[in-house]
Design a protein around this motif. Structure first.
Motif, PDB file in Angstrom:
ATOM      1  N   VAL A 161      -8.157   6.722   7.064  1.00 54.81           N
ATOM      2  CA  VAL A 161      -8.620   5.368   6.757  1.00 54.81           C
ATOM      3  C   VAL A 161     -10.126   5.275   7.002  1.00 54.81           C
ATOM      4  N   TYR A 162     -10.856   4.826   5.968  1.00 54.16           N
ATOM      5  CA  TYR A 162     -12.264   4.454   6.140  1.00 54.16           C
ATOM      6  C   TYR A 162     -12.268   2.956   6.376  1.00 54.16           C
ATOM      7  N   ALA A 163     -12.754   2.526   7.538  1.00 49.44           N
ATOM      8  CA  ALA A 163     -12.691   1.105   7.898  1.00 49.44           C
ATOM      9  C   ALA A 163     -14.101   0.544   7.999  1.00 49.44           C
ATOM     10  N   ILE A 164     -14.301  -0.573   7.298  1.00 53.77           N
ATOM     11  CA  ILE A 164     -15.641  -1.153   7.174  1.00 53.77           C
ATOM     12  C   ILE A 164     -15.643  -2.541   7.788  1.00 53.77           C
TER      13      ILE A 164
ATOM     14  N   GLY B 266      -8.789  -4.203  13.684  1.00 49.63           N
ATOM     15  CA  GLY B 266      -8.109  -2.964  13.304  1.00 49.63           C
ATOM     16  C   GLY B 266      -6.615  -3.087  13.058  1.00 49.63           C
ATOM     17  N   GLY B 267      -6.110  -4.291  12.899  1.00 52.35           N
ATOM     18  CA  GLY B 267      -4.663  -4.473  12.722  1.00 52.35           C
ATOM     19  C   GLY B 267      -4.134  -3.746  11.489  1.00 52.35           C
ATOM     20  N   TYR B 268      -4.811  -3.875  10.364  1.00 50.20           N
ATOM     21  CA  TYR B 268      -4.349  -3.210   9.137  1.00 50.20           C
ATOM     22  C   TYR B 268      -4.549  -1.687   9.243  1.00 50.20           C
ATOM     23  N   SER B 269      -5.720  -1.289   9.750  1.00 50.57           N
ATOM     24  CA  SER B 269      -6.011   0.151   9.871  1.00 50.57           C
ATOM     25  C   SER B 269      -4.933   0.831  10.715  1.00 50.57           C
ATOM     26  N   ARG B 270      -4.610   0.199  11.830  1.00 52.06           N
ATOM     27  CA  ARG B 270      -3.615   0.772  12.746  1.00 52.06           C
ATOM     28  C   ARG B 270      -2.271   0.916  12.031  1.00 52.06           C
ATOM     29  N   ALA B 271      -1.873  -0.137  11.292  1.00 53.50           N
ATOM     30  CA  ALA B 271      -0.577  -0.112  10.602  1.00 53.50           C
ATOM     31  C   ALA B 271      -0.543   1.015   9.570  1.00 53.50           C
ATOM     32  N   VAL B 272      -1.628   1.200   8.843  1.00 54.40           N
ATOM     33  CA  VAL B 272      -1.673   2.250   7.808  1.00 54.40           C
ATOM     34  C   VAL B 272      -1.635   3.637   8.466  1.00 54.40           C
ATOM     35  N   LEU B 273      -2.413   3.810   9.538  1.00 59.13           N
ATOM     36  CA  LEU B 273      -2.459   5.111  10.215  1.00 59.13           C
ATOM     37  C   LEU B 273      -1.112   5.457  10.834  1.00 59.13           C
TER      38      LEU B 273
ATOM     39  N   LEU C 228       0.819  -1.221   0.000  1.00 58.40           N
ATOM     40  CA  LEU C 228       0.000   0.000   0.000  1.00 58.40           C
ATOM     41  C   LEU C 228       0.852   1.272   0.000  1.00 58.40           C
ATOM     42  N   GLU C 229       2.032   1.200   0.658  1.00 61.51           N
ATOM     43  CA  GLU C 229       2.932   2.377   0.763  1.00 61.51           C
ATOM     44  C   GLU C 229       2.154   3.631   1.154  1.00 61.51           C
ATOM     45  N   PRO C 230       1.567   3.661   2.334  1.00 60.21           N
ATOM     46  CA  PRO C 230       0.716   4.810   2.700  1.00 60.21           C
ATOM     47  C   PRO C 230       1.456   6.146   2.605  1.00 60.21           C
ATOM     48  N   LYS C 231       0.730   7.145   2.111  1.00 63.61           N
ATOM     49  CA  LYS C 231       1.332   8.480   1.915  1.00 63.61           C
ATOM     50  C   LYS C 231       0.532   9.527   2.699  1.00 63.61           C
ATOM     51  N   ASP C 232       1.231  10.565   3.135  1.00 72.73           N
ATOM     52  CA  ASP C 232       0.568  11.662   3.851  1.00 72.73           C
ATOM     53  C   ASP C 232      -0.535  12.250   2.979  1.00 72.73           C
ATOM     54  N   GLY C 233      -1.671  12.536   3.593  1.00 73.86           N
ATOM     55  CA  GLY C 233      -2.769  13.205   2.884  1.00 73.86           C
ATOM     56  C   GLY C 233      -3.640  12.267   2.063  1.00 73.86           C
ATOM     57  N   ALA C 234      -3.231  11.016   1.892  1.00 75.33           N
ATOM     58  CA  ALA C 234      -4.005  10.094   1.048  1.00 75.33           C
ATOM     59  C   ALA C 234      -5.125   9.422   1.859  1.00 75.33           C
ATOM     60  N   VAL C 235      -6.062   8.811   1.115  1.00 80.20           N
ATOM     61  CA  VAL C 235      -7.215   8.142   1.753  1.00 80.20           C
ATOM     62  C   VAL C 235      -7.179   6.658   1.399  1.00 80.20           C
ATOM     63  N   TYR C 236      -7.364   5.813   2.425  1.00 88.33           N
ATOM     64  CA  TYR C 236      -7.331   4.353   2.237  1.00 88.33           C
ATOM     65  C   TYR C 236      -8.618   3.742   2.778  1.00 88.33           C
ATOM     66  N   VAL C 237      -8.912   2.528   2.296  1.00 88.43           N
ATOM     67  CA  VAL C 237     -10.058   1.787   2.835  1.00 88.43           C
ATOM     68  C   VAL C 237      -9.574   0.445   3.361  1.00 88.43           C
ATOM     69  N   ASP C 238      -9.937   0.173   4.620  1.00 86.25           N
ATOM     70  CA  ASP C 238      -9.742  -1.161   5.185  1.00 86.25           C
ATOM     71  C   ASP C 238     -11.136  -1.795   5.146  1.00 86.25           C
TER      72      ASP C 238
ATOM     73  N   SER D 252     -18.900  -5.346  -0.230  1.00 85.01           N
ATOM     74  CA  SER D 252     -19.464  -5.338  -1.586  1.00 85.01           C
ATOM     75  C   SER D 252     -20.036  -3.960  -1.928  1.00 85.01           C
ATOM     76  N   GLU D 253     -20.179  -3.126  -0.895  1.00 83.59           N
ATOM     77  CA  GLU D 253     -20.783  -1.794  -1.062  1.00 83.59           C
ATOM     78  C   GLU D 253     -19.756  -0.702  -0.800  1.00 83.59           C
ATOM     79  N   ILE D 254     -18.451  -1.029  -0.788  1.00 82.60           N
ATOM     80  CA  ILE D 254     -17.473  -0.026  -0.298  1.00 82.60           C
ATOM     81  C   ILE D 254     -17.553   1.305  -1.029  1.00 82.60           C
ATOM     82  N   ASP D 255     -17.735   1.258  -2.337  1.00 82.55           N
ATOM     83  CA  ASP D 255     -17.764   2.538  -3.062  1.00 82.55           C
ATOM     84  C   ASP D 255     -18.941   3.396  -2.597  1.00 82.55           C
ATOM     85  N   ARG D 256     -20.103   2.747  -2.406  1.00 84.72           N
ATOM     86  CA  ARG D 256     -21.289   3.520  -1.988  1.00 84.72           C
ATOM     87  C   ARG D 256     -21.162   3.956  -0.514  1.00 84.72           C
ATOM     88  N   LEU D 257     -20.562   3.088   0.306  1.00 82.80           N
ATOM     89  CA  LEU D 257     -20.428   3.429   1.735  1.00 82.80           C
ATOM     90  C   LEU D 257     -19.526   4.656   1.932  1.00 82.80           C
ATOM     91  N   VAL D 258     -18.407   4.704   1.196  1.00 79.85           N
ATOM     92  CA  VAL D 258     -17.524   5.869   1.393  1.00 79.85           C
ATOM     93  C   VAL D 258     -18.035   7.094   0.621  1.00 79.85           C
TER      94      VAL D 258
END
Ligand SMILES: C[S@@+](CC[C@H](N)C(=O)[O-])C[C@H]1O[C@@H](n2cnc3c(N)ncnc32)[C@H](O)[C@@H]1O
Length: 327
Positions: free
Chosen positions: A51-54, A37-44, A21-31, A83-89
């Motif tokens: 991070v939008y986490a579903i 929350g293991g992945y969310s925490r690592a990205v943050l 993923l190579e998280p970058k400052d200012g960018a938006v990610y979806v878990d 399955s709804e991630i695009d609509r949820l965010v």
């Protein structure tokens, strides 16, 4: 009074997901599978990003509230299906994101809690619903015909003894309804014996099949991959970690299709007339990433995990499959 031992969920292949993923400052990610929350925490922790986490499990979302409060607005928790991630965010004003991670399957909080009914290891109600709504595994086991049960256990559990197990379920439920995980495990043991030479429990495949069916996990995965295709910005990264061959096959064939790397048809077959849309993904690495020996030693549950990574091109998403048409 007996106390429940503390459950912990160890994130699987988290370093590899973060590297991709190579998280970058200012960018938006979806878990798409928040879990614990293991992945969310690592990205943050890796960048000053959002991070939008579903998660479809209300318990996971409730557990994550402390983490969201600590993240000071950088972690937004959403209860729902990937399955709804695009609509949820989109409901939060986000049209495109730089990366999406999906860690398919269930968390230790689900499997290790007998009350959730996912496991034969400890007796509990035969439930298995991630969302805590809809038909339970007990409803399925007590209502489907013998043929339907056999097909389900064969298709989603890849269990070669599916017919024998289905017959045993049908005769047991004629005596009394099957409502407990321990009861179902005993029926399976009586039907096919203990297989003392095998490491895995004889009920493993049947329980997997029921869990996949109850939660429509393969349908969700297919639609989730399509939703990720719609939501990712050009050059955005998709990471999918799966835990059994049915899931991994689905991810592999979706990515092969969308990257234009499906095997060429036989030269003996008539040429296909239908042209496919341009590739929406390219695959930076052929094949899947597997956990190393150290990770498997520290967390044996990781042994079957496979990570596939794909990077979004600028091509338009392919037409959407309708819900219910994918499984
Ligand atoms: C393997 S766990 C994720 C663990 C997480 N990566 C971590 O490090 O804590 C999978 C999670 O995905 C959730 N889940 C499974 N299918 C889902 C779906 N279709 N939509 C949203 N969440 C889903 C489950 O409820 C579970 O909490």
């Amino acid at each position: 009074m007996t106390s429940t031992p503390e459950i912990i969920h160890v994130p699987v292949l988290a370093e590899e997901v973060l590297r991709a993923l190579e998280p970058k400052d200012g960018a938006v990610y979806v878990d798409g599978t928040f879990g614990n929350g293991g992945y969310s925490r690592a990205v943050l922790d890796a960048a000053d990003c959002t991070v939008y986490a579903i998660d479809r499990d209300p318990d996971a979302i409730a557990r994550g509230q402390v983490m969201a409060a600590e993240a000071g607005g950088r972690l937004i928790l959403i209860e729902g299906r990937f399955s709804e991630i695009d609509r949820l965010v989109a409901a939060h004003g986000v049209a495109q994101v730089s990366g999406i991670a999906l860690d398919i399957g269930i968390s230790s909080f689900q499997i290790d809690d007998p009350a959730r009914g996912f496991s034969f290891a400890a007796d509990g109600p035969l439930d298995m619903r991630m969302e805590r709504s809809g038909a339970t595994a007990a409803d399925i086991v007590n209502s489907l015909s013998e043929t339907e049960l056999a097909e389900l256990i064969y298709r989603f559990g890849e269990e070669r003894q599916s017919r024998r197990i289905a017959a045993a379920i049908v005769s047991a439920r004629a005596v009394e309804a099957i409502t407990r995980t321990g009861q179902l495990a005993d029926i399976i043991i009586r039907a096919i014996g203990r297989r003392p030479d095998k490491k895995t429990h004889v009920a493993t495949k049947t329980f997997q099949a029921l869990r996949i069916y109850v939660n429509d996990e393969l349908g969700e995965l297919r639609l989730g991959l399509e939703a990720a295709e719609r939501l990712l910005a050009t050059d955005g990264t998709l990471c999918v970690v799966s835990f059994h061959s049915l899931e991994d096959k689905l991810v592999k064939s979706f990515l092969a299709e969308r990257s234009g790397s499906l095997p060429t048809p036989s030269r003996h077959r008539p040429p296909q007339r239908r042209s496919t849309p341009p590739p929406t993904f390219f695959l930076p690495k052929r094949g899947a990433v597997k956990p190393g020996r150290d990770e498997i030693a520290a967390n044996p549950r990781s042994r079957s995990a496979r990570l596939r990574v794909a990077v979004r091109t600028d091509a338009a998403p392919w037409p959407e499959t309708r819900a219910g048409a994918s499984a």
